[in-house]
Design an enzyme around this catalytic site. Structure first.
Site, PDB file in Angstrom:
ATOM      1  N   GLY A 237     -17.371 -22.503  28.371  1.00 15.94           N
ATOM      2  CA  GLY A 237     -16.117 -21.510  28.223  1.00 15.94           C
ATOM      3  C   GLY A 237     -15.024 -22.204  28.312  1.00 15.94           C
ATOM      4  N   THR A 241     -11.335 -22.189  33.050  1.00 18.97           N
ATOM      5  CA  THR A 241     -12.213 -21.573  33.888  1.00 18.97           C
ATOM      6  C   THR A 241     -13.291 -22.663  34.466  1.00 18.97           C
ATOM      7  OG1 THR A 241     -12.325 -19.740  32.298  1.00 18.97           O
ATOM      8  CG2 THR A 241     -14.164 -19.564  33.775  1.00 18.97           C
ATOM      9  N   GLU A 259     -19.409 -27.026  29.568  1.00 13.52           N
ATOM     10  CA  GLU A 259     -19.101 -27.355  28.168  1.00 13.52           C
ATOM     11  C   GLU A 259     -17.733 -26.306  27.951  1.00 13.52           C
ATOM     12  OE1 GLU A 259     -20.854 -29.126  26.284  1.00 13.52           O
ATOM     13  OE2 GLU A 259     -22.535 -29.337  27.390  1.00 13.52           O
ATOM     14  N   CYS A 293     -16.034 -23.815  19.340  1.00 18.80           N
ATOM     15  CA  CYS A 293     -15.361 -24.802  19.913  1.00 18.80           C
ATOM     16  C   CYS A 293     -15.338 -26.019  19.178  1.00 18.80           C
ATOM     17  CB  CYS A 293     -16.257 -24.893  21.218  1.00 18.80           C
ATOM     18  SG  CYS A 293     -17.931 -25.182  20.924  1.00 18.80           S
ATOM     19  N   GLU A 472     -25.795 -30.780  26.938  1.00 16.26           N
ATOM     20  CA  GLU A 472     -26.785 -29.790  26.729  1.00 16.26           C
ATOM     21  C   GLU A 472     -27.651 -30.421  25.652  1.00 16.26           C
ATOM     22  OE1 GLU A 472     -24.475 -26.030  26.159  1.00 16.26           O
ATOM     23  OE2 GLU A 472     -25.086 -25.564  28.194  1.00 16.26           O
TER      24      GLU A 472
END
Ligand code: NAD
Length: 491
Positions: A237, A241, A259, A293, A472
């Site tokens: 996100g 955050t 991420e 992103c 990831e």
């Protein structure tokens, strides 16, 4: 041509949580509106879940934990592959749901989002069976071997831009590694994860192994990340955050994978393959309405081809077909929400106040008919801005890019590295040495040379600087979702 609407678009549907293998209503009975961005209309209701729903999910996960951890990787792979097959066989329905929920073109949803959701699950199902641990021999003294056990209950939180794609990108490695999962999809785009929970039941995923809670960051995301039984959090996100989650979990000793946002540079050298570069740089800037992103939103062009590139690029951008996401010919759909559209438009205004010149786009696009109240913004190209202005420093996450000239490699590198972000970069050149040099020195977790978004799921995925912590993908994800334990045996 607009595709036929599904039943849930015609009859207002209440989405349910998926807890202990069942679809259930939120404990407090509270719901949030789910809006279709292309029409601005409420078309379904989302559970506004809270700690009481989380408590049920934790009990379910706790009960399922040891059985799933002790299920063989082969058996876990079998059920995950069944799930992937079900996604494939429901691909049209899921793509339509994603397009309605998110505003993205239905063809993109089918070819990218839903295709990748199935691929993610299938990839990690197989990767789980191939995951091996290390051993380290200490000459003739001892041998070490490393056990990699599942962590237990893990939390997976995903954003709205690639809803089912990123949701499955997290939960698949977590499940394949033998963890039980409490997942929270974005409240902005809950529909495909709800349909996915129905497929989990059909696939025979054991009760409590995956629990999906819908709702907002404050009401369900926050309690999830600090819950003492949840031992790891995989979050994708915004950077703000991510920072909030880092603070909230400080001192709780949880594993965190973050991420986060990006402001990715695209660096075009004069010796690039011109046509191929223009085509892909347009896609890199505006795919999914610029809401990926990895989108390249700062485009640096070597001065000797700046004018030619600018003309070709702007011409192509102006041809992008804006329209109803459900029409098969649409290339550019709606932004995900009214708030997000306002944010993007405010950045276009800011860019002009900062001295930017709009070369194409720059406005909200008013469509007619079904989509007259939708959140459409024209693909926008801006020039004449300094690298340090807010437009070039802050993540806009919409169909807005800037173009700037550069004179040499060192300047290109400095411009590309000149933000707080470091997620991805693309470099366009036929000079092999330069390509390697740029790739080595660019501050990013992912570098594409003469391509963009070419993905091999085995590779590490993630960013540096304010774009994230950890990686990831491939074995990195399986390592994240397991705890290593070293065993040392003296000969
Ligand atoms: P967001 O941070 O607002 O929300 C992401 C998720 O976090 C949502 O599910 C949300 O409900 C939840 N959340 C919000 N507040 C929370 C809290 N206090 N505690 C726990 N959970 C909370 O991001 P978004 O607007 O949904 O997504 C856009 C952002 O995601 C962009 O910045 C984009 O760059 C980033 N993104 C990054 C990647 C990547 O791989 N690096 C991929 C996609 C999107």
């Amino acid at each position: 041509m607009v595709v036929e609407l599904p039943v849930y678009k015609i009859i207002m549907q209440k989405i349910k949580n998926y807890i202990n293998g069942e679809l259930i209503i939120p404990q407090a009975g509270k719901y949030l509106d789910n809006i279709e961005p292309a029409t601005g209309e409420v078309y379904s209701l989302i559970p506004d879940s809270d700690e009481s729903d989380l408590a049920l999910a934790v009990i379910a996960a706790e009960n399922a934990k040891s059985t799933w951890a002790n299920t063989s990787t082969e058996q876990r792979a079998q059920v995950l592959c069944k799930l992937a097959d079900l996604i494939d066989s429901h691909a049209d329905r899921l793509a339509l749901a994603e397009a309605i929920d998110n505003g993205k073109p239905v063809t993109l949803a089918k070819d990218v989002d839903i295709y990748r959701a199935a691929a993610n699950i299938r990839f990690f199902a197989h990767a789980g069976t191939q995951f091996a641990s290390e051993s380290h021999a200490m000459e003739d003294v001892a041998i070490n071997y490393t056990l990699r056990d599942p962590i237990g209950i893990v939390g997976c939180i995903s954003p709205w831009n690639l809803p089912l794609y990123l949701f499955t990108w997290k939960i698949a490695p977590a499940l394949a590694a033998g963890n039980v999962v409490i997942a929270k999809p974005s409240e902005v785009t809950p529909m495909t994860s709800y349909l996915f929970s129905q497929l989990c039941i059909e696939a025979g995923l054991p009760q409590g192994v995956l629990n999906i809670l819908h709702g907002t960051g404050p009401n369900i995301g926050s309690p999830l990340v600090v819950h003492p039984k949840v031992k790891a959090i995989s979050f994708t996100g915004g950077t703000a955050t991510g920072a909030h989650i880092t603070r909230a979990t400080a001192g709780l000793f949880k594993k965190l994978s973050l991420e986060l946002g990006g402001k990715n540079p695209t660096v075009v050298f004069a010796d690039c393959d011109f046509e191929d570069t223009v085509t892909t740089v347009v896609r890199a800037a505006f795919a999914n309405q610029g809401q990926i992103c990895l989108c390249g939103s700062r485009i640096y062009i070597e001065r000797s081809i700046y004018k030619r590139f600018k003309q070709a690029f702007v011409t192509r951008v102006a041809q992008i077909q804006i329209g109803d996401p459900l029409a098969k010919e649409t290339q550019h759909g709606a932004l995900v929400s009214k708030d997000h559209m306002k944010k993007v438009l405010s950045y276009i205004e800011l860019a002009q106040n900062e001295g930017g010149i709009i070369l194409t786009g720059g406005k909200q696009r008013q469509l007619t008919g079904r989509c007259e109240k939708g959140y459409f913004v024209e693909p926008t190209v801006i020039e004449n801005l300094d690298n340090n202005c807010r437009t070039n420093q802050e993540e806009i996450f919409g169909p807005v890019c800037t173009i700037m000239p550069f004179d040499n490699d060192a300047q290109a590198l400095a411009l590309a590295n000149g933000t707080q972000y470091g997620l991805a970069a693309s470099i366009w050149t036929n000079d092999l040495k330069r390509a390697h040099r740029m790739a080595k020195n660019i501050e990013a977790g992912i570098v594409w040379i003469n391509c963009w978004l070419l993905r091999d799921l085995r590779t590490p995925f993630g960013g540096v600087k304010s774009s994230g912590v950890r990686r990831e993908g491939g074995l990195e994800a399986l390592r994240f979702f397991t705890e290593p334990k070293n065993v040392c045996i003296k000969y």
